[in-house]
Design an enzyme around this catalytic site. Sequence first.
Site, PDB file in Angstrom:
ATOM      1  N   ARG A  78       0.839  -1.195   0.000  1.00 19.05           N
ATOM      2  CA  ARG A  78       0.000   0.000   0.000  1.00 19.05           C
ATOM      3  C   ARG A  78       0.885   1.260   0.000  1.00 19.05           C
ATOM      4  O   ARG A  78       1.948   1.283   0.634  1.00 19.05           O
ATOM      5  CB  ARG A  78      -0.831  -0.018   1.283  1.00 19.05           C
ATOM      6  CG  ARG A  78      -1.789   1.142   1.475  1.00 19.05           C
ATOM      7  CD  ARG A  78      -2.972   1.034   0.591  1.00 19.05           C
ATOM      8  NE  ARG A  78      -4.075   1.888   1.010  1.00 19.05           N
ATOM      9  CZ  ARG A  78      -5.116   2.173   0.224  1.00 19.05           C
ATOM     10  NH1 ARG A  78      -5.196   1.672  -0.996  1.00 19.05           N
ATOM     11  NH2 ARG A  78      -6.096   2.929   0.660  1.00 19.05           N
TER      12      ARG A  78
ATOM     13  N   THR B 260     -10.002   0.410  -9.800  1.00 25.29           N
ATOM     14  CA  THR B 260      -8.964  -0.396  -9.178  1.00 25.29           C
ATOM     15  C   THR B 260      -8.980  -1.653 -10.014  1.00 25.29           C
ATOM     16  O   THR B 260      -9.814  -1.776 -10.894  1.00 25.29           O
ATOM     17  CB  THR B 260      -9.348  -0.699  -7.714  1.00 25.29           C
ATOM     18  OG1 THR B 260      -9.322   0.510  -6.975  1.00 25.29           O
ATOM     19  CG2 THR B 260      -8.405  -1.685  -7.029  1.00 25.29           C
TER      20      THR B 260
END
Length: 567
Positions: free
Chosen positions: A100, A376
């Site tokens: 992330r 995404t």
Amino acid sequence: MKRAFTAILLLALLTTGAVVAPSAASREPVRARHGIVASVSEIASKVGVDVMQRGGNAVDAAVAVALTLAVTWPSAGNIGGGGFMMIRRADGRTEVIDYRERAPLTASRDMYLNEKGEVIKNASTVGYRAVGVPGTISGLALALSRHGKLKWADVIEPARALAAEGFTLNHQTVRSIQGSRELLAKFPDSNRIYLRDGKYYEEGDTITQPDLAKTLTRLKEKGPREFYEGETARLIVDDMQRNGGLITAQDLKGYEPTIRNPLKGTYRGYELLTMPPPSSGGAALIEMLNVLEHYDLARMGWNSSAELHLLIETMRRAFADRAEFMGDTDFVKVPVAGLISKKYAAEIAKTIASDHATPSENIRAGKPVSYESTETTHFTIIDQEGNVVSNTYTLNNSFGSGVTARGTGFLLNNEMDDFTSKPGVPNAYGLLQSEANAIAPKKRPLSAMTPTIVLKDGKFVFAIGSPGGPTIINTVLQVVVNVIDYGMNIQQAIDSPRIHHQWMPDVVRWEPMGINGDTRAALMSIGQKLSDRSGFIGDAHGVMVEASTGMRLGASDPRLGGAAVGY
Ligand code: DON
């Protein structure tokens, strides 16, 4: 006589669906003996299969697929973003690589507020200041070094070749670019690369990406650290400095991915391996499944008003908890164990009435807000040995911040918007979030990405994940329920219409042709608020192993025209 009776019995079984698995019309999953890749891009799925046929395993294929998606699906495939890769080895060992993005060192809690303390419009979503420190390259490299069999240079080559030599744009890719024209036009390199300075690409055109090919060549030759310490890093930092961005050489040099254990839960005798914080996805998924375990969904009937009402009430409560409690557990305490406990779910179940909706305001205070759709991408892979990869990664919104750092050829994320800009003010997904998700240097913004693997008696059954911001969690939930409660195969479970509720705004999103008029009326009569317009939710890609034969079944989502490819 006997034959006629058998025929009648068979017909009865088929029509009632009482004994045979339910069979909403849906194409068969892709069947393969050895391995399968299911992703949003057929080109990328084929690259993954090719890597496995050359002796690579699922992780080698995953790294090649992720790099390829950065070329062929630029709205979400990326090297300028981040994500989560869940890997389950054939021997059962499982880990998550958390790559992330992190907040830059100079980021601060109120960086998106003006002097009056109000959120500055678009500050966390558009342009240089919206960018989190990218993690994709280091995450992929770590996955490869821990679990892969092939060399970095080999798995990067297919992406490099596609960037240099070009590929044919399909309908979905052209549509995604057109959908983000306004954003991309703001930044010169993005305008040149994706919009050809106004000579827009059409379906069937070939796109080459020479700058990206150069970047991938450098990475291929010099290795993954090049991104963080070499010429690529220099290009990013120079462009940041020219344009008021925060990311420095120190930020890039200091980026490290994290290895995590998956979060574990159970549902009706199945075991779930899913995503822990900094995603809220896994905890919310388990919390919701624990609540649903109190009810006989199959008896209520798939897509009945009773079943949909229960799903909505469950989603509403789990998302209220998400808003309140969730953040990066390296920085804040999150009561994950409490949220996923069966006891807590039993208490939640007691608050759900079967005959009326509980308005979200009564669950926790908040104000209805709007939402928008974005991008995404998820892919799932299984190889010949039974190693599995379930990977979701992202630039956050479609085409991220819109910024292509000059000369690099790749887009940078706008993941900073996943933080709480200000408690009580919704982000791009209409999500309200708390102090737990406030901005701090090196902190990871809270995610909803939920790569998930489901087992029975220790054996792999299926793996799934999806894009869709907060809808991700509910998409994964509904696929799990479709398989476990309704006996659907992986393709049916993915194809089936979905719904979404996220506590605030207090509205149920639903899909075109997804809920019939009678059922909508029944839901509204007990107080559920349905959105005026329907729209598609998610883009799930999954694989399953057929217990009786060991065949691999792959399924891509029809919603964005992806492909499962096997061999
Ligand atoms: O991490 C998250 O939850 C978001 N940044 C994901 C964004 C997303 O799924 C957009 N896709 N449609």
